[in-house]
Design an enzyme around this catalytic site. Structure first.
Site, PDB file in Angstrom:
ATOM      1  N   MET A 162     -26.196 -36.583  51.437  1.00 18.33           N
ATOM      2  CA  MET A 162     -25.420 -35.346  51.375  1.00 18.33           C
ATOM      3  C   MET A 162     -26.115 -34.299  50.504  1.00 18.33           C
ATOM      4  O   MET A 162     -26.186 -33.120  50.877  1.00 18.33           O
ATOM      5  CB  MET A 162     -24.016 -35.625  50.835  1.00 18.33           C
ATOM      6  CG  MET A 162     -23.160 -34.385  50.775  1.00 18.33           C
ATOM      7  SD  MET A 162     -21.558 -34.661  50.021  1.00 18.33           S
ATOM      8  CE  MET A 162     -20.671 -35.428  51.350  1.00 18.33           C
TER       9      MET A 162
ATOM     10  N   TYR B 255     -29.987 -44.634  51.634  1.00 13.63           N
ATOM     11  CA  TYR B 255     -28.945 -45.328  52.391  1.00 13.63           C
ATOM     12  C   TYR B 255     -29.535 -46.073  53.583  1.00 13.63           C
ATOM     13  O   TYR B 255     -30.413 -45.543  54.284  1.00 13.63           O
ATOM     14  CB  TYR B 255     -27.910 -44.337  52.907  1.00 13.63           C
ATOM     15  CG  TYR B 255     -27.021 -43.788  51.817  1.00 13.63           C
ATOM     16  CD1 TYR B 255     -26.209 -44.627  51.065  1.00 13.63           C
ATOM     17  CD2 TYR B 255     -26.993 -42.427  51.553  1.00 13.63           C
ATOM     18  CE1 TYR B 255     -25.384 -44.112  50.062  1.00 13.63           C
ATOM     19  CE2 TYR B 255     -26.175 -41.901  50.573  1.00 13.63           C
ATOM     20  CZ  TYR B 255     -25.377 -42.759  49.822  1.00 13.63           C
ATOM     21  OH  TYR B 255     -24.577 -42.244  48.845  1.00 13.63           O
TER      22      TYR B 255
ATOM     23  N   ARG C 195     -21.587 -20.120  83.159  1.00 17.23           N
ATOM     24  CA  ARG C 195     -20.861 -20.099  81.901  1.00 17.23           C
ATOM     25  C   ARG C 195     -19.896 -18.919  81.973  1.00 17.23           C
ATOM     26  O   ARG C 195     -18.715 -19.116  82.193  1.00 17.23           O
ATOM     27  CB  ARG C 195     -21.863 -19.986  80.733  1.00 17.23           C
ATOM     28  CG  ARG C 195     -21.416 -20.620  79.470  1.00 17.23           C
ATOM     29  CD  ARG C 195     -22.527 -20.674  78.436  1.00 17.23           C
ATOM     30  NE  ARG C 195     -23.112 -19.366  78.115  1.00 17.23           N
ATOM     31  CZ  ARG C 195     -23.996 -19.167  77.146  1.00 17.23           C
ATOM     32  NH1 ARG C 195     -24.409 -20.176  76.394  1.00 17.23           N
ATOM     33  NH2 ARG C 195     -24.490 -17.968  76.912  1.00 17.23           N
TER      34      ARG C 195
ATOM     35  N   LYS D 105     -25.048 -12.453  66.471  1.00 13.76           N
ATOM     36  CA  LYS D 105     -23.865 -13.334  66.495  1.00 13.76           C
ATOM     37  C   LYS D 105     -24.045 -14.459  65.481  1.00 13.76           C
ATOM     38  O   LYS D 105     -25.157 -14.652  64.952  1.00 13.76           O
ATOM     39  CB  LYS D 105     -23.685 -13.890  67.906  1.00 13.76           C
ATOM     40  CG  LYS D 105     -24.836 -14.768  68.372  1.00 13.76           C
ATOM     41  CD  LYS D 105     -24.715 -15.076  69.861  1.00 13.76           C
ATOM     42  CE  LYS D 105     -25.844 -15.950  70.335  1.00 13.76           C
ATOM     43  NZ  LYS D 105     -25.845 -16.081  71.814  1.00 13.76           N
TER      44      LYS D 105
HETATM   45  C1  LIG Z   1     -27.096 -15.624  72.210  1.00 15.79           C
HETATM   46  C2  LIG Z   1     -27.335 -14.766  73.356  1.00 15.79           C
HETATM   47  C3  LIG Z   1     -28.559 -14.115  73.505  1.00 15.79           C
HETATM   48  C4  LIG Z   1     -29.725 -14.341  72.588  1.00 15.79           C
HETATM   49  O1  LIG Z   1     -30.348 -15.536  72.961  1.00 15.79           O
HETATM   50  P1  LIG Z   1     -31.697 -16.013  72.214  1.00 15.79           P
HETATM   51  O2  LIG Z   1     -32.089 -17.216  72.954  1.00 15.79           O
HETATM   52  O3  LIG Z   1     -31.267 -16.321  70.816  1.00 15.79           O
HETATM   53  O4  LIG Z   1     -32.625 -14.885  72.289  1.00 15.79           O
HETATM   54  C5  LIG Z   1     -28.721 -13.263  74.568  1.00 15.79           C
HETATM   55  N1  LIG Z   1     -27.719 -13.049  75.440  1.00 15.79           N
HETATM   56  C6  LIG Z   1     -26.531 -13.664  75.344  1.00 15.79           C
HETATM   57  C7  LIG Z   1     -25.471 -13.402  76.349  1.00 15.79           C
HETATM   58  C8  LIG Z   1     -26.292 -14.555  74.303  1.00 15.79           C
HETATM   59  O5  LIG Z   1     -25.116 -15.165  74.212  1.00 15.79           O
END
Ligand SMILES: *Cc1c(COP(=O)(O)O)cnc(C)c1O
Length: 365
Positions: free
Chosen positions: A304, A256, A130, A35
């Site tokens: 930046m 800065y 969640r 992802k």
């Molecule tokens: C992102 C995600 C993972 C992977 O998690 P990591 O901590 O990066 O290994 C696994 N399962 C779900 C449902 C996720 O959203």
């Protein structure tokens, strides 16, 4: 010449880290979680290193199309499932497996016309709060899915809130086991932290582990454990050069806000990397950095397009000297992204996902 900054994606490290996931959970299949554009590495680039996975898990339908465009014919799982009914058409066309975490997604499936029944992962909320069905609602959802002609096979999954921390996962494993007792189907519970820390516990590795952050060479439980502890290698290097060197007198300030003040004469280097490249602006003065592979520290605020580094341990450094913001230096020295993230009050996930589009990326082995 182009501005001297680039990111390197190490396909050999990706393959190595994937092998670490397999070693930690030898009886499980491994989802490579790609992802967020493979955690900032680029799906196409990451695929070159992760093609030995059993499947690819992601969120975005466009990213699923990119994985299929690479010729991957194996499992692809949508971790948040469909966002609206017509997403199912793409699932049918591309043969995507998808998570089902709320009733509406079952309604959409029931209305969906397809010749090819779908593989779905029913998600149970075992305490993360969640996504997912409450334990009491799990059986009814399972039975509804099981009865649909649009569904070929129902698998079961949940996600841990504290796999990397002190609370641990036992309470969630128990809630999942209770709610799914006697239900057939493959299971997937473990993210990277659970795979590395808890895969020996009964039922945790199960049929599929979901290896995200570990695949990219970040320790999910840093600073308790680091990369070396888990035998992981950085899959991304962010590398730039010095573009100026400044001698400072005692009392001179840097950048800065004049937040760094030299208390004795010293040399600093100005690096062609700033927060617009994805380097965290909140990295505190003193964040580790490698110049010509030698460990030193940042001084003052990140701007930046530039940041400053202490050249005290590097009397030979000059404009053109190599600066490794994270990853692997030319001499092989490693600076884990976790250390940089920690100094910025965040976790390795964030800076790797935030690598800016203006940074050219090169794939190396
Ligand atoms: C992102 C995600 C993972 C992977 O998690 P990591 O901590 O990066 O290994 C696994 N399962 C779900 C449902 C996720 O959203």
């Amino acid at each position: 010449m182009p501005r001297p900054i680039e990111a390197l994606i190490h396909t050999g490290a990706l393959a190595h880290n994937l092998a670490r996931a397999r070693a930690a959970a030898p009886d499980a299949k491994v989802w490579a979680v790609v992802k967020a554009n493979a955690y900032g590495h680029g799906i196409e680039r990451a695929f070159a290193g992760l093609r030995g996975a059993d499947g690819f898990a992601l969120l975005d339908l466009a990213e699923a199309e990119r994985i299929r465009a690479l010729g991957w014919r194996g499992p692809v799982l949508l971790l948040e499932g469909c966002f609206e009914a017509r997403d199912l058409e793409l699932c049918s066309r591309l043969n995507l497996w998808h998570v089902v975490h709320r009733d509406a997604q079952i309604d959409w499936l029931a209305q969906h016309k397809t010749h090819q029944p779908h593989r779905v992962f029913l998600k149970l909320n075992s305490g993360m709060n969640r996504l997912g069905f409450a334990p009491a609602a799990c059986r009814a959802a399972w039975a509804r899915l099981d009865a649909l002609p649009q569904v070929a096979e129902v698998s079961l999954m949940t996600h841990f809130a504290d796999a990397d921390g002190a609370r641990g996962i036992a309470h969630q494993v128990a809630a999942f086991a209770d709610a799914t007792r006697d239900l057939p189907g493959e299971r997937s519970l473990a993210n990277s932290a659970a795979t590395l820390r808890h895969a020996q516990a009964a039922g945790v590795a199960a049929d599929w582990v979901r290896a995200g952050i570990m695949s990219y060479g970040s320790a999910p439980d840093y600073p308790e454990h680091d990369l070396a502890h888990w035998g992981l290698r950085p899959a991304m290097t962010l590398r730039a050069q010095l573009i100026a060197v400044q001698p400072l007198q005692a009392g001179d300030t840097v950048g800065y806000g004049s937040s760094f003040r030299a208390d004795a004469p010293m040399r600093i280097g100005i690096v062609a990397c700033g927060y617009a490249d994805g380097y965290p602006r909140h990295a505190a003065s003193g964040t580790p950095v490698l110049v010509d592979g030698v460990r030193t520290r940042t001084v003052g605020r990140v701007s930046m397009d530039m940041l400053a580094v202490d050249l005290t341990p590097l009397p030979q450094a000059q404009p053109g000297s190599e600066v490794t913001l994270w990853g692997v230096a030319g001499n092989g020295a490693v600076l884990a992204i976790d250390e940089v993230a920690h100094a910025a009050g965040t976790i390795g996930y964030e800076p790797m996902c935030a690598l800016a589009a203006r940074v050219p990326v090169r794939v190396v082995d």
